[in-house]
Design a protein around this motif. Structure first.
Motif, PDB file in Angstrom:
ATOM      1  N   ALA A 177      -6.420  10.651   1.533  1.00  0.00           N
ATOM      2  CA  ALA A 177      -5.864   9.473   1.838  1.00  0.00           C
ATOM      3  C   ALA A 177      -4.080   9.752   2.121  1.00  0.00           C
ATOM      4  O   ALA A 177      -3.661  10.033   1.072  1.00  0.00           O
ATOM      5  CB  ALA A 177      -6.139   8.241   1.162  1.00  0.00           C
ATOM      6  N   ASP A 225      -2.764   4.025   3.721  1.00  0.00           N
ATOM      7  CA  ASP A 225      -3.590   2.899   2.988  1.00  0.00           C
ATOM      8  C   ASP A 225      -2.740   1.706   2.882  1.00  0.00           C
ATOM      9  O   ASP A 225      -2.028   1.686   1.858  1.00  0.00           O
ATOM     10  CB  ASP A 225      -4.394   3.109   1.794  1.00  0.00           C
ATOM     11  CG  ASP A 225      -5.074   2.258   1.302  1.00  0.00           C
ATOM     12  OD1 ASP A 225      -5.418   1.327   2.134  1.00  0.00           O
ATOM     13  OD2 ASP A 225      -5.710   2.072   0.104  1.00  0.00           O
ATOM     14  N   TYR A 245      -7.166   9.448   6.738  1.00  0.00           N
ATOM     15  CA  TYR A 245      -7.437  10.440   6.053  1.00  0.00           C
ATOM     16  C   TYR A 245      -7.020  11.585   6.836  1.00  0.00           C
ATOM     17  O   TYR A 245      -7.443  11.667   7.897  1.00  0.00           O
ATOM     18  CB  TYR A 245      -8.981  10.335   5.421  1.00  0.00           C
ATOM     19  CG  TYR A 245      -9.246   9.702   4.271  1.00  0.00           C
ATOM     20  CD1 TYR A 245      -9.419  10.296   3.092  1.00  0.00           C
ATOM     21  CD2 TYR A 245      -8.936   8.130   4.257  1.00  0.00           C
ATOM     22  CE1 TYR A 245      -9.873   9.769   1.873  1.00  0.00           C
ATOM     23  CE2 TYR A 245      -9.312   7.598   3.120  1.00  0.00           C
ATOM     24  CZ  TYR A 245      -9.674   8.272   1.804  1.00  0.00           C
ATOM     25  OH  TYR A 245     -10.020   7.232   0.846  1.00  0.00           O
ATOM     26  N   LYS A 264     -12.386   6.582   5.275  1.00  0.00           N
ATOM     27  CA  LYS A 264     -13.131   7.575   4.411  1.00  0.00           C
ATOM     28  C   LYS A 264     -14.447   7.904   4.606  1.00  0.00           C
ATOM     29  O   LYS A 264     -14.828   9.154   4.471  1.00  0.00           O
ATOM     30  CB  LYS A 264     -13.240   6.954   2.846  1.00  0.00           C
ATOM     31  CG  LYS A 264     -13.512   7.848   1.687  1.00  0.00           C
ATOM     32  CD  LYS A 264     -13.293   7.358   0.393  1.00  0.00           C
ATOM     33  CE  LYS A 264     -13.549   8.437  -0.880  1.00  0.00           C
ATOM     34  NZ  LYS A 264     -13.487   7.623  -2.112  1.00  0.00           N
ATOM     35  N   ALA A 300      -5.918   2.685   7.510  1.00  0.00           N
ATOM     36  CA  ALA A 300      -5.934   3.705   6.630  1.00  0.00           C
ATOM     37  C   ALA A 300      -6.174   4.891   7.554  1.00  0.00           C
ATOM     38  O   ALA A 300      -6.950   4.987   8.663  1.00  0.00           O
ATOM     39  CB  ALA A 300      -7.204   3.505   5.629  1.00  0.00           C
ATOM     40  N   ALA A 344      -9.730   1.193   4.478  1.00  0.00           N
ATOM     41  CA  ALA A 344      -9.992   2.337   3.677  1.00  0.00           C
ATOM     42  C   ALA A 344     -11.240   2.726   3.320  1.00  0.00           C
ATOM     43  O   ALA A 344     -11.361   3.992   3.531  1.00  0.00           O
ATOM     44  CB  ALA A 344      -9.474   1.858   2.069  1.00  0.00           C
ATOM     45  N   GLY A 398       0.737  -1.240  -0.167  1.00  0.00           N
ATOM     46  CA  GLY A 398       0.026  -0.015   0.084  1.00  0.00           C
ATOM     47  C   GLY A 398       0.785   1.343   0.159  1.00  0.00           C
ATOM     48  O   GLY A 398       2.006   1.157  -0.397  1.00  0.00           O
ATOM     49  N   GLN A 410      -5.545  -5.918  -1.429  1.00  0.00           N
ATOM     50  CA  GLN A 410      -5.987  -4.562  -1.319  1.00  0.00           C
ATOM     51  C   GLN A 410      -7.629  -4.591  -1.086  1.00  0.00           C
ATOM     52  O   GLN A 410      -8.349  -3.724  -0.471  1.00  0.00           O
ATOM     53  CB  GLN A 410      -5.618  -3.488  -2.463  1.00  0.00           C
ATOM     54  CG  GLN A 410      -6.045  -2.207  -2.292  1.00  0.00           C
ATOM     55  CD  GLN A 410      -5.664  -1.172  -3.636  1.00  0.00           C
ATOM     56  OE1 GLN A 410      -5.130  -1.749  -4.486  1.00  0.00           O
ATOM     57  NE2 GLN A 410      -5.645   0.131  -3.232  1.00  0.00           N
ATOM     58  N   TRP A 420      -1.858  -2.565   4.042  1.00  0.00           N
ATOM     59  CA  TRP A 420      -2.697  -3.915   4.269  1.00  0.00           C
ATOM     60  C   TRP A 420      -1.381  -4.845   4.234  1.00  0.00           C
ATOM     61  O   TRP A 420      -0.390  -4.632   3.759  1.00  0.00           O
ATOM     62  CB  TRP A 420      -3.612  -4.274   3.512  1.00  0.00           C
ATOM     63  CG  TRP A 420      -3.108  -4.390   1.793  1.00  0.00           C
ATOM     64  CD1 TRP A 420      -2.674  -5.416   1.275  1.00  0.00           C
ATOM     65  CD2 TRP A 420      -3.083  -3.113   1.043  1.00  0.00           C
ATOM     66  NE1 TRP A 420      -2.359  -5.284  -0.025  1.00  0.00           N
ATOM     67  CE2 TRP A 420      -2.569  -3.953  -0.222  1.00  0.00           C
ATOM     68  CE3 TRP A 420      -3.375  -1.963   0.866  1.00  0.00           C
ATOM     69  CZ2 TRP A 420      -2.583  -3.020  -1.336  1.00  0.00           C
ATOM     70  CZ3 TRP A 420      -3.275  -1.065  -0.271  1.00  0.00           C
ATOM     71  CH2 TRP A 420      -2.784  -1.843  -1.212  1.00  0.00           C
ATOM     72  N   SER A 452      -5.724  -4.198   7.852  1.00  0.00           N
ATOM     73  CA  SER A 452      -5.572  -3.213   7.171  1.00  0.00           C
ATOM     74  C   SER A 452      -5.759  -1.912   7.770  1.00  0.00           C
ATOM     75  O   SER A 452      -6.343  -1.951   8.890  1.00  0.00           O
ATOM     76  CB  SER A 452      -6.307  -3.144   5.797  1.00  0.00           C
ATOM     77  OG  SER A 452      -7.785  -2.998   6.244  1.00  0.00           O
ATOM     78  N   CYS A 512       1.969   5.117   2.205  1.00  0.00           N
ATOM     79  CA  CYS A 512       2.071   5.960   3.130  1.00  0.00           C
ATOM     80  C   CYS A 512       2.870   6.934   3.094  1.00  0.00           C
ATOM     81  O   CYS A 512       3.825   6.975   2.473  1.00  0.00           O
ATOM     82  CB  CYS A 512       2.674   4.926   4.370  1.00  0.00           C
ATOM     83  SG  CYS A 512       2.832   5.917   5.947  1.00  0.00           S
ATOM     84  N   ASN A 515     -13.411  -2.797   4.880  1.00  0.00           N
ATOM     85  CA  ASN A 515     -11.823  -2.572   5.093  1.00  0.00           C
ATOM     86  C   ASN A 515     -11.423  -1.234   5.627  1.00  0.00           C
ATOM     87  O   ASN A 515     -12.421  -0.616   5.844  1.00  0.00           O
ATOM     88  CB  ASN A 515     -11.270  -2.707   3.537  1.00  0.00           C
ATOM     89  CG  ASN A 515     -11.668  -2.076   2.548  1.00  0.00           C
ATOM     90  OD1 ASN A 515     -12.225  -0.961   2.914  1.00  0.00           O
ATOM     91  ND2 ASN A 515     -11.401  -2.200   1.367  1.00  0.00           N
TER      92      ASN A 515
END
Length: 393
Positions: free
Chosen positions: A41, A44, A36, A280, A34, A276, A6, A61, A46, A32, A8, A274
């Motif tokens: 983002a 994200d 924001y 969000k 994540a 992500a 992923g 993913q 995993w 996972s 970062c 997940n």
């Protein structure tokens, strides 16, 4: 060393480092995480193993996992969206939307007491079966006929199973859609979230296996002296905790691993997704993401307004709740957080929150279950603390 996939941003490198340590020190199976910030983002990630039943497969993913009570955050988001649109009134009695609910002294219970775990409607008798849940009507009939376990509004206690069904029935009566349908149409689809209350058949192959903690891990996780009351309640068939979980749902031990659970709409604990998607979602509750903001600032403030705080009659420890969301304070919220944060944990280990002070949406979703009744504290705490250290740099 574990292979982490992923993206970062360099500023959040400490989050990646903490995530890697969870795997390298043997605390993690697959997960996972994540983050924001300001609607974008910044993390994200995993890694690890998603399936163990039919041969080892890596977490990808698009892997999703069961969220357990972190699903309540999705339900609360849906309810507050309807509040934002003027279709629900937090102060209106639930019976205004659902007349049958007025039975057994429940006529004046406002919606915010249900969202804040103050209604007292925490258990049903006899216990519900999976057939009842799939049919729907037996659940609403049982809740309408239920007697509060304490005088409504006088105390609070975690509505383990009932919160999602109670709020969900109000949502259904206002919109004509189930909670899962409304969430999918009005929240998940516009934001492109891989989050579900009732998993579609096409998504089942993406679902990670759920692995319970060992007995030793459970003992370690519940070693906090603040959880002494909860540990006693878990072992006491007469406790409100037992009545609101095992006593309200037949075959409760199989609830999260049963073949139908993730596909049935169980809005208190049956969601899947997940990190992500969760991060969000929470980011969109407090700010604009991809051109979409779910709640105006005033409604977001109402979502995190303290509705209940103090000793929880069901969990027998200190808890704090807003309108459908957990708030910082007590052993159920891992690590330190901004006073404006609001989110939700799940017994699968999932944990997600919004932090308006730092304009953050955070989420962590594993497939090794929590050592606690909610939240994978040993694994998520270092991720949260790293996120807050990085957010201000």
């Amino acid at each position: 060393m574990s292979e982490i996939h992923g993206k970062c941003e360099p500023r959040f490198r400490a989050v990646r480092d903490a995530f890697e340590r969870n795997f390298d020190e043997g605390r993690e199976l697959g997960a996972s995480v994540a983050v924001y910030q300001r609607g974008r983002a910044v993390v994200d990630l995993w890694g690890g193993t998603a399936t163990v039943q039919d041969g080892v497969a890596e977490w990808r993913q698009d892997t999703i996992a069961l969220l357990a009570s972190a699903t309540k955050g999705l339900v609360a988001a849906a309810a507050m969206l309807l509040v934002d649109r003027g279709l629900l009134d937090l102060d209106a009695p639930v019976a205004d939307y659902w007349p049958q609910f007025a039975a057994e002294g429940k006529a004046t219970i406002p919606l915010r007491w249900v969202l804040g775990h103050r209604s007292g409607v925490v258990a049903v008798d006899p216990p519900l079966t999976m057939t009842d849940i799939e049919q729907g009507t037996p659940v609403t009939d049982a809740l309408a006929a239920a007697r509060p376990a304490w005088p409504p509004g006088r105390a609070h206690g975690y509505h383990c199973l009932t919160m999602g069904w109670l709020v969900g029935e109000v949502i259904r009566r206002v919109t004509g859609h189930s909670t899962g349908q409304f969430f999918a149409k009005e929240i998940a689809a516009p934001l492109g979230l891989d989050l579900h209350i009732g998993l579609p058949d096409r998504k089942v192959p993406q679902l990670a296996d759920l692995v319970p903690p060992t007995g030793q891990q459970l003992l370690h996780g519940r070693g906090d002296p603040e959880l002494e009351g909860l540990n006693q309640a878990i072992c006491d068939p007469a406790s409100l905790f037992h009545r609101s979980t095992f006593g309200s749902m037949a075959l409760m031990a199989n609830l999260l691993t049963g073949v139908h659970t993730h596909q049935a709409e169980i809005p208190s604990c049956g969601g899947a997704g997940n990190a992500a998607g969760l991060a969000k979602l929470y980011a969109a509750l407090i700010g604009e993401v991809d051109g979409i903001r779910l709640l105006c600032p005033e409604t977001a403030d109402r979502a995190r307004t303290v509705e209940a705080n103090g000793m929880d009659l069901v969990l027998r420890c200190h808890t704090s709740y807003g309108r459908g969301f957990m708030l910082p304070g007590g052993p159920m919220w891992p690590g330190t957080c901004s006073a404006t944060a609001f989110g939700h944990a799940g017994v699968t280990g999932a944990f997600a929150f919004a932090d308006p002070d730092n304009d953050l949406g955070f989420a962590y979703v594993p497939n090794r279950m929590s050592e606690l009744i909610d939240g994978g504290h040993d694994r998520v705490r270092p991720l949260i603390e790293a996120t807050h250290r990085c957010a201000g740099t």
